[in-house]
Design an enzyme around this catalytic site. Structure first.
Site, PDB file in Angstrom:
ATOM      1  N   ARG A  32      40.005  11.241 -14.430  1.00 19.58           N
ATOM      2  CA  ARG A  32      39.691  10.540 -12.771  1.00 19.58           C
ATOM      3  C   ARG A  32      40.964   9.224 -12.695  1.00 19.58           C
ATOM      4  O   ARG A  32      41.090   8.900 -13.212  1.00 19.58           O
ATOM      5  CB  ARG A  32      38.834   9.868 -12.424  1.00 19.58           C
ATOM      6  N   ASP A  33      40.816   9.349 -11.817  1.00 18.88           N
ATOM      7  CA  ASP A  33      42.520   7.680 -11.511  1.00 18.88           C
ATOM      8  C   ASP A  33      41.799   6.621 -11.210  1.00 18.88           C
ATOM      9  O   ASP A  33      41.065   6.074 -11.363  1.00 18.88           O
ATOM     10  CB  ASP A  33      43.100   8.281 -10.363  1.00 18.88           C
ATOM     11  N   ILE A  34      42.538   6.485 -12.825  1.00 25.05           N
ATOM     12  CA  ILE A  34      41.350   4.424 -13.276  1.00 25.05           C
ATOM     13  C   ILE A  34      41.946   3.545 -11.848  1.00 25.05           C
ATOM     14  O   ILE A  34      40.969   2.721 -11.927  1.00 25.05           O
ATOM     15  CB  ILE A  34      42.792   3.946 -14.085  1.00 25.05           C
ATOM     16  N   ASN A  91      53.778  12.113  -5.598  1.00 20.02           N
ATOM     17  CA  ASN A  91      55.182  11.318  -5.449  1.00 20.02           C
ATOM     18  C   ASN A  91      56.555  11.869  -6.984  1.00 20.02           C
ATOM     19  O   ASN A  91      55.969  12.043  -7.476  1.00 20.02           O
ATOM     20  CB  ASN A  91      54.762   9.943  -5.491  1.00 20.02           C
ATOM     21  N   GLU A  99      54.533   6.442  -9.891  1.00 24.61           N
ATOM     22  CA  GLU A  99      55.180   5.693 -11.021  1.00 24.61           C
ATOM     23  C   GLU A  99      54.792   6.213 -12.480  1.00 24.61           C
ATOM     24  O   GLU A  99      55.765   5.136 -13.051  1.00 24.61           O
ATOM     25  CB  GLU A  99      53.619   4.245 -10.725  1.00 24.61           C
ATOM     26  N   VAL A 100      54.189   6.694 -12.592  1.00 22.14           N
ATOM     27  CA  VAL A 100      54.467   7.404 -13.895  1.00 22.14           C
ATOM     28  C   VAL A 100      55.224   8.319 -13.897  1.00 22.14           C
ATOM     29  O   VAL A 100      55.313   9.674 -13.115  1.00 22.14           O
ATOM     30  CB  VAL A 100      53.117   7.682 -14.472  1.00 22.14           C
ATOM     31  N   HIS A 104      52.319  14.135 -11.708  1.00 25.70           N
ATOM     32  CA  HIS A 104      50.865  14.924 -11.823  1.00 25.70           C
ATOM     33  C   HIS A 104      50.589  14.805 -10.030  1.00 25.70           C
ATOM     34  O   HIS A 104      51.321  14.472  -9.511  1.00 25.70           O
ATOM     35  CB  HIS A 104      50.335  13.578 -11.759  1.00 25.70           C
TER      36      HIS A 104
HETATM   37  P1  DGP Z   1      51.693   7.715  -8.895  1.00 26.05           P
HETATM   38  O1  DGP Z   1      52.486   7.077  -8.044  1.00 26.05           O
HETATM   39  O2  DGP Z   1      51.612   9.407  -8.154  1.00 26.05           O
HETATM   40  O3  DGP Z   1      53.084   7.883 -10.528  1.00 26.05           O
HETATM   41  O4  DGP Z   1      50.739   7.167  -9.319  1.00 26.05           O
HETATM   42  C1  DGP Z   1      50.350   6.865 -10.479  1.00 26.05           C
HETATM   43  C2  DGP Z   1      48.995   7.272 -10.319  1.00 26.05           C
HETATM   44  O5  DGP Z   1      48.543   6.987 -12.045  1.00 26.05           O
HETATM   45  C3  DGP Z   1      47.903   5.713 -10.368  1.00 26.05           C
HETATM   46  O6  DGP Z   1      46.645   6.390  -8.941  1.00 26.05           O
HETATM   47  C4  DGP Z   1      46.939   4.600 -11.070  1.00 26.05           C
HETATM   48  C5  DGP Z   1      47.257   5.928 -12.250  1.00 26.05           C
HETATM   49  N1  DGP Z   1      47.122   5.309 -13.720  1.00 26.05           N
HETATM   50  C6  DGP Z   1      48.170   4.898 -14.113  1.00 26.05           C
HETATM   51  N2  DGP Z   1      47.874   4.137 -15.314  1.00 26.05           N
HETATM   52  C7  DGP Z   1      46.291   5.338 -15.234  1.00 26.05           C
HETATM   53  C8  DGP Z   1      45.500   5.151 -16.632  1.00 26.05           C
HETATM   54  O7  DGP Z   1      46.248   4.825 -17.684  1.00 26.05           O
HETATM   55  N3  DGP Z   1      44.459   6.530 -16.700  1.00 26.05           N
HETATM   56  C9  DGP Z   1      44.723   6.351 -15.566  1.00 26.05           C
HETATM   57  N4  DGP Z   1      42.963   7.332 -15.055  1.00 26.05           N
HETATM   58  N5  DGP Z   1      44.790   6.594 -14.215  1.00 26.05           N
HETATM   59  C10 DGP Z   1      45.974   6.112 -14.178  1.00 26.05           C
END
Ligand code: DGP
Length: 122
Positions: A32-34, A91, A99-100, A104
């Site tokens: 699940r997204d944080i 993205n 962002e990451v 994903h």
């Molecule tokens: P993007 O912009 O597509 O790279 O979205 C990255 C997503 O990752 C964003 O919706 C928040 C999520 N996210 C960032 N750090 C963490 C984390 O440590 N744990 C989880 N579960 N989600 C995270």
């Protein structure tokens, strides 16, 4: 762009950071997204070290790509999203606001996802 082993999803894959796991197999982890943007917001990531969608599409094996697609569909189905519907999104890069830097896919559901994309300039 070289893969950065220190990115948060690499750390989750190594078990250095916790996650709320919803699915795992040989090639894929989903959690699940944080910072959920919808009642259901799950991230699906390959276990391989791929920076982005482009990197995954170009360099992953057919088995990894097929496994990733099958798993993403199965996860959405198992979350009960097939019938009401859902959105998947990836993205890529600066303009995609990734962002990451570990490839994903987002799965959004649990309610109307709204218009596909905000009109330019709004
Ligand atoms: P993007 O912009 O597509 O790279 O979205 C990255 C997503 O990752 C964003 O919706 C928040 C999520 N996210 C960032 N750090 C963490 C984390 O440590 N744990 C989880 N579960 N989600 C995270």
């Amino acid at each position: 762009m070289a893969y950065d082993d220190g990115n948060v999803f690499a750390r989750i894959l190594r078990g250095d950071l916790p996650c709320d796991k919803v699915y795992e197999d040989d090639h894929v982890l989903a959690f699940r997204d944080i910072n959920p943007q919808r009642p259901t917001h799950v991230l699906v990531i390959p276990k391989g070290a791929y920076v982005s969608f482009d990197d995954f599409a170009e360099s992953a094996s057919d088995e990894e790509i097929a496994g990733f697609m099958r798993a993403t569909g199965r996860i959405a189905r198992d979350l009960g999203l097939k019938d009401p519907g859902y959105r998947i999104l990836a993205n890529h890069g600066r303009d995609g606001r990734q962002e990451v830097p570990h490839f994903h896919v987002h799965i959004f559901g649990g309610g109307d996802c709204g218009p596909m994309i905000k009109p330019a300039g709004k």
